[in-house]
Design a protein around this motif. Sequence first.
Motif, PDB file in Angstrom:
ATOM      1  N   GLN A 314       0.828  -1.204   0.000  1.00  0.00           N
ATOM      2  CA  GLN A 314       0.000   0.000   0.000  1.00  0.00           C
ATOM      3  C   GLN A 314       0.870   1.266   0.000  1.00  0.00           C
ATOM      4  O   GLN A 314       0.554   2.244  -0.685  1.00  0.00           O
ATOM      5  CB  GLN A 314      -0.946  -0.012   1.191  1.00  0.00           C
ATOM      6  N   PHE A 315       1.961   1.244   0.753  1.00  0.00           N
ATOM      7  CA  PHE A 315       2.888   2.378   0.708  1.00  0.00           C
ATOM      8  C   PHE A 315       3.433   2.562  -0.707  1.00  0.00           C
ATOM      9  O   PHE A 315       3.545   3.695  -1.203  1.00  0.00           O
ATOM     10  CB  PHE A 315       4.043   2.174   1.691  1.00  0.00           C
ATOM     11  N   ALA A 316       3.768   1.462  -1.368  1.00  0.00           N
ATOM     12  CA  ALA A 316       4.302   1.545  -2.727  1.00  0.00           C
ATOM     13  C   ALA A 316       3.255   2.109  -3.690  1.00  0.00           C
ATOM     14  O   ALA A 316       3.574   2.927  -4.568  1.00  0.00           O
ATOM     15  CB  ALA A 316       4.768   0.167  -3.191  1.00  0.00           C
ATOM     16  N   THR A 317       2.004   1.688  -3.515  1.00  0.00           N
ATOM     17  CA  THR A 317       0.930   2.200  -4.372  1.00  0.00           C
ATOM     18  C   THR A 317       0.761   3.707  -4.195  1.00  0.00           C
ATOM     19  O   THR A 317       0.655   4.460  -5.175  1.00  0.00           O
ATOM     20  CB  THR A 317      -0.395   1.490  -4.032  1.00  0.00           C
ATOM     21  N   MET A 318       0.745   4.161  -2.948  1.00  0.00           N
ATOM     22  CA  MET A 318       0.579   5.597  -2.694  1.00  0.00           C
ATOM     23  C   MET A 318       1.749   6.398  -3.247  1.00  0.00           C
ATOM     24  O   MET A 318       1.558   7.464  -3.856  1.00  0.00           O
ATOM     25  CB  MET A 318       0.410   5.845  -1.191  1.00  0.00           C
ATOM     26  N   CYS A 347       4.948  12.998   4.813  1.00  0.00           N
ATOM     27  CA  CYS A 347       4.202  12.466   5.957  1.00  0.00           C
ATOM     28  C   CYS A 347       4.118  10.942   5.905  1.00  0.00           C
ATOM     29  O   CYS A 347       4.207  10.269   6.945  1.00  0.00           O
ATOM     30  CB  CYS A 347       2.799  13.059   5.992  1.00  0.00           C
ATOM     31  N   LEU A 348       3.940  10.396   4.720  1.00  0.00           N
ATOM     32  CA  LEU A 348       3.866   8.944   4.594  1.00  0.00           C
ATOM     33  C   LEU A 348       5.195   8.290   4.951  1.00  0.00           C
ATOM     34  O   LEU A 348       5.226   7.227   5.589  1.00  0.00           O
ATOM     35  CB  LEU A 348       3.437   8.559   3.175  1.00  0.00           C
ATOM     36  N   ALA A 349       6.298   8.922   4.546  1.00  0.00           N
ATOM     37  CA  ALA A 349       7.617   8.380   4.898  1.00  0.00           C
ATOM     38  C   ALA A 349       7.820   8.400   6.407  1.00  0.00           C
ATOM     39  O   ALA A 349       8.302   7.426   7.004  1.00  0.00           O
ATOM     40  CB  ALA A 349       8.711   9.173   4.192  1.00  0.00           C
ATOM     41  N   SER A 350       7.421   9.504   7.041  1.00  0.00           N
ATOM     42  CA  SER A 350       7.542   9.608   8.491  1.00  0.00           C
ATOM     43  C   SER A 350       6.622   8.618   9.187  1.00  0.00           C
ATOM     44  O   SER A 350       7.002   7.973  10.178  1.00  0.00           O
ATOM     45  CB  SER A 350       7.224  11.043   8.932  1.00  0.00           C
ATOM     46  N   HIS A 351       5.408   8.484   8.665  1.00  0.00           N
ATOM     47  CA  HIS A 351       4.438   7.562   9.256  1.00  0.00           C
ATOM     48  C   HIS A 351       4.933   6.123   9.147  1.00  0.00           C
ATOM     49  O   HIS A 351       4.794   5.328  10.095  1.00  0.00           O
ATOM     50  CB  HIS A 351       3.094   7.727   8.543  1.00  0.00           C
ATOM     51  N   ARG A 352       5.513   5.790   8.018  1.00  0.00           N
ATOM     52  CA  ARG A 352       6.012   4.421   7.827  1.00  0.00           C
ATOM     53  C   ARG A 352       7.105   4.087   8.840  1.00  0.00           C
ATOM     54  O   ARG A 352       7.195   2.952   9.323  1.00  0.00           O
ATOM     55  CB  ARG A 352       6.542   4.260   6.403  1.00  0.00           C
ATOM     56  N   ALA A 353       7.920   5.080   9.168  1.00  0.00           N
ATOM     57  CA  ALA A 353       9.009   4.862  10.122  1.00  0.00           C
ATOM     58  C   ALA A 353       8.545   4.882  11.565  1.00  0.00           C
ATOM     59  O   ALA A 353       9.287   4.483  12.453  1.00  0.00           O
ATOM     60  CB  ALA A 353      10.083   5.931   9.919  1.00  0.00           C
ATOM     61  N   GLY A 354       7.301   5.346  11.804  1.00  0.00           N
ATOM     62  CA  GLY A 354       6.852   5.510  13.178  1.00  0.00           C
ATOM     63  C   GLY A 354       5.508   4.884  13.464  1.00  0.00           C
ATOM     64  O   GLY A 354       5.406   3.679  13.690  1.00  0.00           O
ATOM     65  N   ALA A 355       4.458   5.707  13.411  1.00  0.00           N
ATOM     66  CA  ALA A 355       3.149   5.305  13.931  1.00  0.00           C
ATOM     67  C   ALA A 355       2.439   4.259  13.079  1.00  0.00           C
ATOM     68  O   ALA A 355       1.380   3.762  13.478  1.00  0.00           O
ATOM     69  CB  ALA A 355       2.246   6.534  14.090  1.00  0.00           C
ATOM     70  N   ASN A 356       2.974   3.896  11.900  1.00  0.00           N
ATOM     71  CA  ASN A 356       2.351   2.815  11.142  1.00  0.00           C
ATOM     72  C   ASN A 356       2.407   1.500  11.912  1.00  0.00           C
ATOM     73  O   ASN A 356       1.569   0.628  11.727  1.00  0.00           O
ATOM     74  CB  ASN A 356       3.036   2.656   9.786  1.00  0.00           C
ATOM     75  N   LEU A 393      14.718   3.805  18.463  1.00  0.00           N
ATOM     76  CA  LEU A 393      13.620   2.906  18.138  1.00  0.00           C
ATOM     77  C   LEU A 393      13.322   2.933  16.642  1.00  0.00           C
ATOM     78  O   LEU A 393      13.099   1.904  16.009  1.00  0.00           O
ATOM     79  CB  LEU A 393      12.370   3.305  18.934  1.00  0.00           C
ATOM     80  N   HIS A 394      13.345   4.142  16.044  1.00  0.00           N
ATOM     81  CA  HIS A 394      13.071   4.276  14.608  1.00  0.00           C
ATOM     82  C   HIS A 394      14.188   3.648  13.778  1.00  0.00           C
ATOM     83  O   HIS A 394      13.940   3.185  12.664  1.00  0.00           O
ATOM     84  CB  HIS A 394      12.922   5.750  14.240  1.00  0.00           C
ATOM     85  N   GLN A 395      15.404   3.660  14.304  1.00  0.00           N
ATOM     86  CA  GLN A 395      16.516   3.076  13.563  1.00  0.00           C
ATOM     87  C   GLN A 395      16.487   1.545  13.600  1.00  0.00           C
ATOM     88  O   GLN A 395      17.039   0.899  12.725  1.00  0.00           O
ATOM     89  CB  GLN A 395      17.852   3.563  14.143  1.00  0.00           C
ATOM     90  N   GLY A 396      15.872   1.037  14.624  1.00  0.00           N
ATOM     91  CA  GLY A 396      15.949  -0.402  14.792  1.00  0.00           C
ATOM     92  C   GLY A 396      14.711  -1.165  14.540  1.00  0.00           C
ATOM     93  O   GLY A 396      14.744  -2.373  14.472  1.00  0.00           O
TER      94      GLY A 396
END
Length: 396
Positions: A314-318, A347-356, A393-396
Amino acid sequence: MEKFVCDYPWTHFEVNNPDGTVSMCCDNPTPLGNVNQATIGEIWNGPAYQAIRRQMRDQGAQAICPPSCPVMAGGKAYQRLDWIDQLDPAGPALANAELNQREFAAGSLRLESLPRWMRFAYSYACNLDCYHCYQREDATAHRTLPDSFLAEAREMAPLFQVIFPFGGEPFLFKPVSDFLDQTPVDPGCRYFFVTNATLLNDRVFGMLERQRLGMIAVSLDAADGPTFDELRRRGRQADWEALLANLARLQDLRCRKGFVFTLSMTVNRRNHDQIDRFVDLALGFDAEPLLVLVTNPYQTAAFQRDFLHFSPEQFATMAAQIESALPKVRARGFHEAETFLEELRRCLASHRAGANSPLRFALRKTVRQVLARLPEPVAVRVMPYLRWWWYRLHQG
């Protein structure tokens, strides 16, 4: 960074909540008074408005406004009031605007001029039940602004450059319709609306024909009927085909009256594959498409799971659809749409690394709750350690 002094504390008066709370804009919620407790004139030169003018004059917007403010980034161009030459040369609105400009340039705190921009939410009630509505609980309370506010705003209306009713759904309420239809304003005064466009009947279009329009922003959230029904109608009375017919009438109205016309969509798990189609839909109506990643209105795990948890596919599609949409909006000269798409990508890149991640979302929510309960000096001391932990946490 050069200090940016925004003129909103000198020009804007907004009642963004039907509980009567006043602010200078929707991006800075600092309460400046309440129309249930004081008049517009009393609030306009009251201690809170004078204090925020002083802060803005002396420290700049960077010190008192959120860093996400689009105005500081050059956005929301439609809110600028740099078109006073279009006001009646002999009318009170121009005299008020010229005095207001002089007072802003002088950094005055107590003003002789009155607001040039008036935005108000009469009620949060709406004819739809949108999935992401943060006003739902307030809407069911059936709270409305007091009659005294509308009466005073009607008396001041000949001075306004912009009148901006919103909600909820502004066309749902007779007092708002009566205000729009019966209030004398300067010939150059512009009306702004945010609407779901499902209640635009012949009477409303007749009223729009008689007014000078600055902006009509339609919130849609879908590129087809089934998705609209799932995300916005949800059992309420609204029809997708009738909505499209209203958009066609707004397109015709824009061709004749030349206002800003936008369609907006909040991107989520259910409509993630409609970015490109939504852009095409908006451009087909000569409207500027504005797309943002939806926010979790009440920070619940259920909303996060249902609407903000995306698979890698879904990330790839967006990502692919954003890249496809960008040249289309650039070709039409829609700079705000381009900025929104680029911000959506970020925002999607940040979301993928965090709250997703449901786990990271739960951890972040817990940390915020803990910090809110700590004494401020303690919270300030632990924040650097939490930032370091969150980074790791985001790095790992």
